[in-house]
Scaffold this active site. Structure first.
Site, short mmCIF file in Angstrom:
data_model
loop_
_atom_site.label_atom_id
_atom_site.label_comp_id
_atom_site.label_asym_id
_atom_site.label_seq_id
_atom_site.Cartn_x
_atom_site.Cartn_y
_atom_site.Cartn_z
N ASP A 141 0.83 -1.20 0.00
CA ASP A 141 0.00 0.00 0.00
C ASP A 141 0.87 1.26 0.00
O ASP A 141 0.58 2.23 0.70
CB ASP A 141 -0.91 -0.03 1.24
N LYS A 144 2.48 3.13 -6.13
CA LYS A 144 2.07 2.14 -7.14
C LYS A 144 3.22 1.77 -8.07
O LYS A 144 3.30 0.66 -8.56
CB LYS A 144 0.88 2.67 -7.93
N ASP A 169 -3.35 -2.87 -2.24
CA ASP A 169 -4.40 -1.85 -2.30
C ASP A 169 -4.27 -1.07 -3.61
O ASP A 169 -3.23 -1.08 -4.25
CB ASP A 169 -4.25 -0.88 -1.11
N ASN A 170 -5.35 -0.41 -4.03
CA ASN A 170 -5.34 0.56 -5.13
C ASN A 170 -4.97 0.02 -6.50
O ASN A 170 -4.36 0.73 -7.31
CB ASN A 170 -4.37 1.71 -4.79
N GLU A 199 -11.07 4.79 -0.57
CA GLU A 199 -11.48 5.12 0.80
C GLU A 199 -12.21 6.46 0.84
O GLU A 199 -11.83 7.41 0.13
CB GLU A 199 -10.24 5.17 1.73
O1 LIG Z 1 -0.34 7.10 -2.80
C1 LIG Z 1 -1.05 6.25 -2.23
N1 LIG Z 1 -0.46 5.28 -1.48
C2 LIG Z 1 -1.21 4.33 -0.85
N2 LIG Z 1 -2.55 4.31 -0.89
C3 LIG Z 1 -3.21 5.26 -1.60
C4 LIG Z 1 -4.62 5.26 -1.64
O2 LIG Z 1 -5.25 4.27 -0.93
C5 LIG Z 1 -5.33 6.21 -2.35
C6 LIG Z 1 -4.63 7.20 -3.06
C7 LIG Z 1 -5.41 8.21 -3.82
C8 LIG Z 1 -6.75 7.97 -4.12
C9 LIG Z 1 -7.49 8.92 -4.81
C10 LIG Z 1 -6.91 10.11 -5.19
F1 LIG Z 1 -7.64 11.03 -5.84
C11 LIG Z 1 -5.58 10.36 -4.89
C12 LIG Z 1 -4.83 9.41 -4.20
C13 LIG Z 1 -3.23 7.24 -3.04
C14 LIG Z 1 -2.51 6.26 -2.31
MG LIG Z 2 -3.97 2.68 -0.41
#
Ligand SMILES: O=c1[nH]cnc2c(O)cc(-c3ccc(F)cc3)cc12
Ligand SMILES: [Mg+2]
Length: 215
Positions: A141, A144, A169-170, A199
């Site tokens: 997590d 990416k 995740d993601n 989330e």
């Molecule tokens: O950078 C991230 N690292 C780990 N988890 C993430 C995560 O769960 C969501 C997002 C994220 C989600 C939507 C958005 F508009 C911008 C960033 C980034 C990370």
């Molecule tokens: Mg994440």
């Protein structure tokens, strides 16, 4: 120095959650991030998928790549059996500092060790410096762009055994297409996709489980 969002989350938890109660800490982080400020915790919807896969695996040695504020580390720690341990890697000192305080407030510090630094540096040192033999469960997590290279590094360092579970995740948003391609086509993993949402949002996202089949 202006307070960071992560420090505001910490303050809200310390003022409102029950000390020593991991679920109360998790619930209050979600409450703050739903009502006040979005933050990139795995969150309550994907958190339930994490809980399910984690419990099914019942791991003794857990690795997390990307601690952030410690939300998922606290979620997993409360599910961990006696004598098990969680090593979580965080590259940003300011995030590690907040995570340390939230983990201690939740009372799970005996199960969780925060390793500050870059995953590509820390993963190769796990066996020698942190006395890890192999890992049963890896929650991916972090960034990416590092999902695939860190997965290959875990393989190369002999840290995965037959049945080791990776949960990422993601994989839809922000997305990790090269990771999905790798685990689904390498022949080394059995993969399962868990559709969900980003989330605290209605954007589509998903988690991917990849079970290592052994060398
Ligand atoms: O950078 C991230 N690292 C780990 N988890 C993430 C995560 O769960 C969501 C997002 C994220 C989600 C939507 C958005 F508009 C911008 C960033 C980034 C990370
Ligand atoms: Mg994440």
């Amino acid at each position: 120095m202006a307070q960071s969002k992560e420090q505001r989350i910490l303050e809200f938890v310390k003022e409102n959650a029950a000390k020593g109660d991991p679920q109360s800490v998790v619930d209050h982080i979600d409450k703050y991030c739903n009502q006040k400020e979005w933050a990139m915790n795995v969150g309550d919807e994907k958190g339930l998928i994490l809980d399910k896969v984690f419990t099914e695996t019942n791991p003794t040695t857990v690795l997390e790549l990307g601690t952030y504020c410690g939300y998922s580390a606290i979620r997993m720690a409360q599910l961990m059996k006696q004598g098990s341990r969680l090593l979580t890697v965080e590259s940003k000192p300011e995030h590690a500092a907040v995570a340390k305080q939230l983990i201690e407030f939740a009372g799970v510090q005996d199960k969780v060790q925060i390793l500050e630094g870059a995953t590509e540096t820390i993963i190769p040192s796990l066996k020698t410096k942190y006395e890890v033999d192999q890992v049963d469960f890896v929650f991916i997590d972090h960034f990416k762009n590092f999902y695939t290279s860190d997965t290959k590094l875990l393989e190369k360092c002999g840290l995965l055994k037959k049945g080791s579970v990776l949960l990422a995740d993601n994989v839809v948003y922000p997305g990790a297409p090269d990771f999905l391609e790798y685990v689904r086509t390498s022949g080394h993993y059995d993969c399962t996709n868990y559709p969900s949402h980003v989330e605290y949002s209605d954007k589509l996202d998903a988690m991917e489980k990849a079970v290592f089949k052994g060398n």
